[in-house]
Design an enzyme around this catalytic site. Sequence first.
Site, short mmCIF file in Angstrom:
data_model
loop_
_atom_site.label_atom_id
_atom_site.label_comp_id
_atom_site.label_asym_id
_atom_site.label_seq_id
_atom_site.Cartn_x
_atom_site.Cartn_y
_atom_site.Cartn_z
N GLU A 1 25.71 81.06 77.95
CA GLU A 1 27.16 80.88 77.96
C GLU A 1 27.71 81.12 79.36
O GLU A 1 28.52 80.35 79.86
CB GLU A 1 27.83 81.86 76.99
N ASN B 1 19.84 80.29 78.70
CA ASN B 1 19.55 81.64 79.19
C ASN B 1 18.37 81.58 80.15
O ASN B 1 17.43 80.80 79.96
CB ASN B 1 19.32 82.65 78.04
N CYS C 1 29.31 88.02 77.52
CA CYS C 1 29.76 86.62 77.56
C CYS C 1 31.14 86.47 76.93
O CYS C 1 31.98 85.72 77.44
CB CYS C 1 28.75 85.71 76.87
ZN LIG Z 1 25.66 86.72 76.82
#
Ligand SMILES: [Zn+2]
Length: 145
Positions: A63, A50, A102
């Site tokens: 992701e 992230n 995601c």
């Molecule tokens: Zn996410």
Amino acid sequence: MKRQDITEAKKKELIEKALEVLPNSYAPYSNYNVAAAALFDSGNIYTGVNVESASLGATNCAERNAIQTAVTNGDRRLVAIAVVGGMHGDPTGAYCVPCGICRQVMRDFADKDEMILISAKSAEDYREYTLEEILPYSFGPESLD
Ligand SMILES: [Zn+2]
């Protein structure tokens, strides 16, 4: 590649690859660090972390960073994705799961009944789910046929 073709060793490899890049996560605002390792049907594995932004809205998840890198490199079929993470980079507190955005992005690149999410605290301690289990009754590419 079907679910049953993904060996225990391959699942552990994905978790280890995600754990390897977890320290690269950039999350100075939430302190919630996440990493992912995505296996595509070519056999290629892509990692992502992230990456937060001071504007918050420009933040991108681990992701999606992994999946978008795969697509950039020409891969299209996601077969499994391992996700690790937690507060202050500690993955052992809880099984880290993908956010709704995601899950929806995975839907474009995965067979919902075959793709496996591996939600891990470590290579020895993980849970797995199909995309259908984590995103039931979903909207997908065939909805636009
Ligand atoms: Zn996410």
